[in-house]
Design a protein around this motif. Structure first.
Motif, PDB file in Angstrom:
ATOM      1  N   ALA A  75     -67.374  23.372 -56.662  1.00  0.00           N
ATOM      2  CA  ALA A  75     -66.264  22.632 -57.269  1.00  0.00           C
ATOM      3  C   ALA A  75     -66.383  22.614 -58.787  1.00  0.00           C
ATOM      4  O   ALA A  75     -65.372  22.657 -59.494  1.00  0.00           O
ATOM      5  N   GLU A  76     -67.596  22.585 -59.314  1.00  0.00           N
ATOM      6  CA  GLU A  76     -67.805  22.563 -60.763  1.00  0.00           C
ATOM      7  C   GLU A  76     -67.425  23.877 -61.431  1.00  0.00           C
ATOM      8  O   GLU A  76     -67.261  23.937 -62.646  1.00  0.00           O
ATOM      9  N   ASP A  77     -67.317  24.947 -60.647  1.00  0.00           N
ATOM     10  CA  ASP A  77     -67.023  26.280 -61.174  1.00  0.00           C
ATOM     11  C   ASP A  77     -65.537  26.609 -61.204  1.00  0.00           C
ATOM     12  O   ASP A  77     -65.147  27.657 -61.705  1.00  0.00           O
ATOM     13  N   ILE A  78     -64.693  25.741 -60.629  1.00  0.00           N
ATOM     14  CA  ILE A  78     -63.283  26.064 -60.441  1.00  0.00           C
ATOM     15  C   ILE A  78     -62.423  25.155 -61.320  1.00  0.00           C
ATOM     16  O   ILE A  78     -62.590  23.938 -61.321  1.00  0.00           O
ATOM     17  N   PHE A  79     -61.491  25.787 -62.046  1.00  0.00           N
ATOM     18  CA  PHE A  79     -60.645  25.074 -62.993  1.00  0.00           C
ATOM     19  C   PHE A  79     -59.179  25.380 -62.711  1.00  0.00           C
ATOM     20  O   PHE A  79     -58.843  26.485 -62.296  1.00  0.00           O
ATOM     21  N   VAL A  80     -58.329  24.404 -62.957  1.00  0.00           N
ATOM     22  CA  VAL A  80     -56.890  24.555 -62.773  1.00  0.00           C
ATOM     23  C   VAL A  80     -56.222  24.205 -64.092  1.00  0.00           C
ATOM     24  O   VAL A  80     -56.589  23.234 -64.749  1.00  0.00           O
ATOM     25  N   LEU A  81     -55.231  25.003 -64.468  1.00  0.00           N
ATOM     26  CA  LEU A  81     -54.549  24.777 -65.730  1.00  0.00           C
ATOM     27  C   LEU A  81     -53.060  25.028 -65.552  1.00  0.00           C
ATOM     28  O   LEU A  81     -52.644  26.053 -65.023  1.00  0.00           O
ATOM     29  N   ALA A  82     -52.258  24.052 -65.971  1.00  0.00           N
ATOM     30  CA  ALA A  82     -50.802  24.173 -65.984  1.00  0.00           C
ATOM     31  C   ALA A  82     -50.332  23.840 -67.393  1.00  0.00           C
ATOM     32  O   ALA A  82     -51.065  23.235 -68.177  1.00  0.00           O
ATOM     33  N   HIS A  83     -49.102  24.208 -67.718  1.00  0.00           N
ATOM     34  CA  HIS A  83     -48.608  23.941 -69.071  1.00  0.00           C
ATOM     35  C   HIS A  83     -48.515  22.449 -69.343  1.00  0.00           C
ATOM     36  O   HIS A  83     -48.853  21.975 -70.420  1.00  0.00           O
ATOM     37  N   ASP A  84     -48.107  21.680 -68.353  1.00  0.00           N
ATOM     38  CA  ASP A  84     -47.989  20.234 -68.488  1.00  0.00           C
ATOM     39  C   ASP A  84     -49.319  19.577 -68.125  1.00  0.00           C
ATOM     40  O   ASP A  84     -49.858  19.816 -67.039  1.00  0.00           O
ATOM     41  N   GLN A  85     -49.851  18.755 -69.011  1.00  0.00           N
ATOM     42  CA  GLN A  85     -51.151  18.117 -68.791  1.00  0.00           C
ATOM     43  C   GLN A  85     -51.164  17.254 -67.532  1.00  0.00           C
ATOM     44  O   GLN A  85     -52.113  17.291 -66.759  1.00  0.00           O
ATOM     45  N   ASP A  86     -50.105  16.481 -67.299  1.00  0.00           N
ATOM     46  CA  ASP A  86     -50.048  15.642 -66.099  1.00  0.00           C
ATOM     47  C   ASP A  86     -50.071  16.489 -64.832  1.00  0.00           C
ATOM     48  O   ASP A  86     -50.712  16.117 -63.846  1.00  0.00           O
ATOM     49  N   ARG A  87     -49.392  17.600 -64.869  1.00  0.00           N
ATOM     50  CA  ARG A  87     -49.385  18.506 -63.712  1.00  0.00           C
ATOM     51  C   ARG A  87     -50.778  19.077 -63.482  1.00  0.00           C
ATOM     52  O   ARG A  87     -51.237  19.155 -62.347  1.00  0.00           O
ATOM     53  N   SER A  88     -51.458  19.461 -64.552  1.00  0.00           N
ATOM     54  CA  SER A  88     -52.846  19.932 -64.427  1.00  0.00           C
ATOM     55  C   SER A  88     -53.708  18.869 -63.766  1.00  0.00           C
ATOM     56  O   SER A  88     -54.491  19.177 -62.860  1.00  0.00           O
ATOM     57  N   ASP A  89     -53.568  17.620 -64.218  1.00  0.00           N
ATOM     58  CA  ASP A  89     -54.344  16.508 -63.662  1.00  0.00           C
ATOM     59  C   ASP A  89     -54.098  16.360 -62.160  1.00  0.00           C
ATOM     60  O   ASP A  89     -55.045  16.237 -61.380  1.00  0.00           O
ATOM     61  N   ARG A  90     -52.817  16.349 -61.774  1.00  0.00           N
ATOM     62  CA  ARG A  90     -52.460  16.147 -60.362  1.00  0.00           C
ATOM     63  C   ARG A  90     -52.978  17.283 -59.486  1.00  0.00           C
ATOM     64  O   ARG A  90     -53.522  17.038 -58.403  1.00  0.00           O
ATOM     65  N   ILE A  91     -52.806  18.514 -59.943  1.00  0.00           N
ATOM     66  CA  ILE A  91     -53.238  19.654 -59.134  1.00  0.00           C
ATOM     67  C   ILE A  91     -54.757  19.681 -59.028  1.00  0.00           C
ATOM     68  O   ILE A  91     -55.309  19.911 -57.947  1.00  0.00           O
ATOM     69  N   ALA A  92     -55.452  19.441 -60.136  1.00  0.00           N
ATOM     70  CA  ALA A  92     -56.921  19.443 -60.110  1.00  0.00           C
ATOM     71  C   ALA A  92     -57.446  18.388 -59.143  1.00  0.00           C
ATOM     72  O   ALA A  92     -58.379  18.641 -58.373  1.00  0.00           O
ATOM     73  N   GLU A  93     -56.831  17.216 -59.155  1.00  0.00           N
ATOM     74  CA  GLU A  93     -57.259  16.153 -58.249  1.00  0.00           C
ATOM     75  C   GLU A  93     -56.992  16.527 -56.795  1.00  0.00           C
ATOM     76  O   GLU A  93     -57.849  16.366 -55.934  1.00  0.00           O
TER      77      GLU A  93
END
Length: 114
Positions: free
Chosen positions: A33-51
């Motif tokens: 899990a520590e090796d995997i990152f998610v990135l979206a243009h919208d910060q809130d969207r990044s937060d939601r998807i990562a969670e």
């Protein structure tokens, strides 16, 4: 999935559902899990998807203190490119991925830290 080197991978997906599926696939491989990152243009969207995906967002540990502070003063596009570069991608690759994020897509990155 494109290979950056023997330890790093990136995949652009259309939406959060596909991002979660991709993260789950990566969890079943050598990536933790520590090796995997998610990135979206919208910060809130990044937060939601990562969670939802049990993945990380690119932070100070990956970027370094200077870059993380500099991101406070950068445009979102510049910030995204800096974050992508911090995981070992070239400026050209970061620009490509940032354009994909502009289109509403999501970037999933797996980078071995060992």
């Amino acid at each position: 999935m494109s290979t950056i080197d023997n330890k790093s991978y990136a995949k652009v997906v259309q939406n959060g559902v596909q991002a979660v599926e991709t993260v789950q696939e990566l969890h079943s491989t050598v990536y933790s899990a520590e090796d995997i990152f998610v990135l979206a243009h919208d910060q809130d969207r990044s937060d939601r998807i990562a969670e939802a995906a049990n993945a990380n967002e690119i932070g100070i540990k990956e970027e370094g203190m200077f870059s993380a502070i500099a991101n406070l003063f950068r445009s979102r596009g510049d910030e995204l490119r800096a974050k992508i570069v911090s995981l070992g991608f070239t400026e050209t690759e970061a620009a490509f991925y940032e354009k994909e994020l502009d289109l509403g897509k999501v970037l999933v990155i797996a980078k071995r830290t060992d």
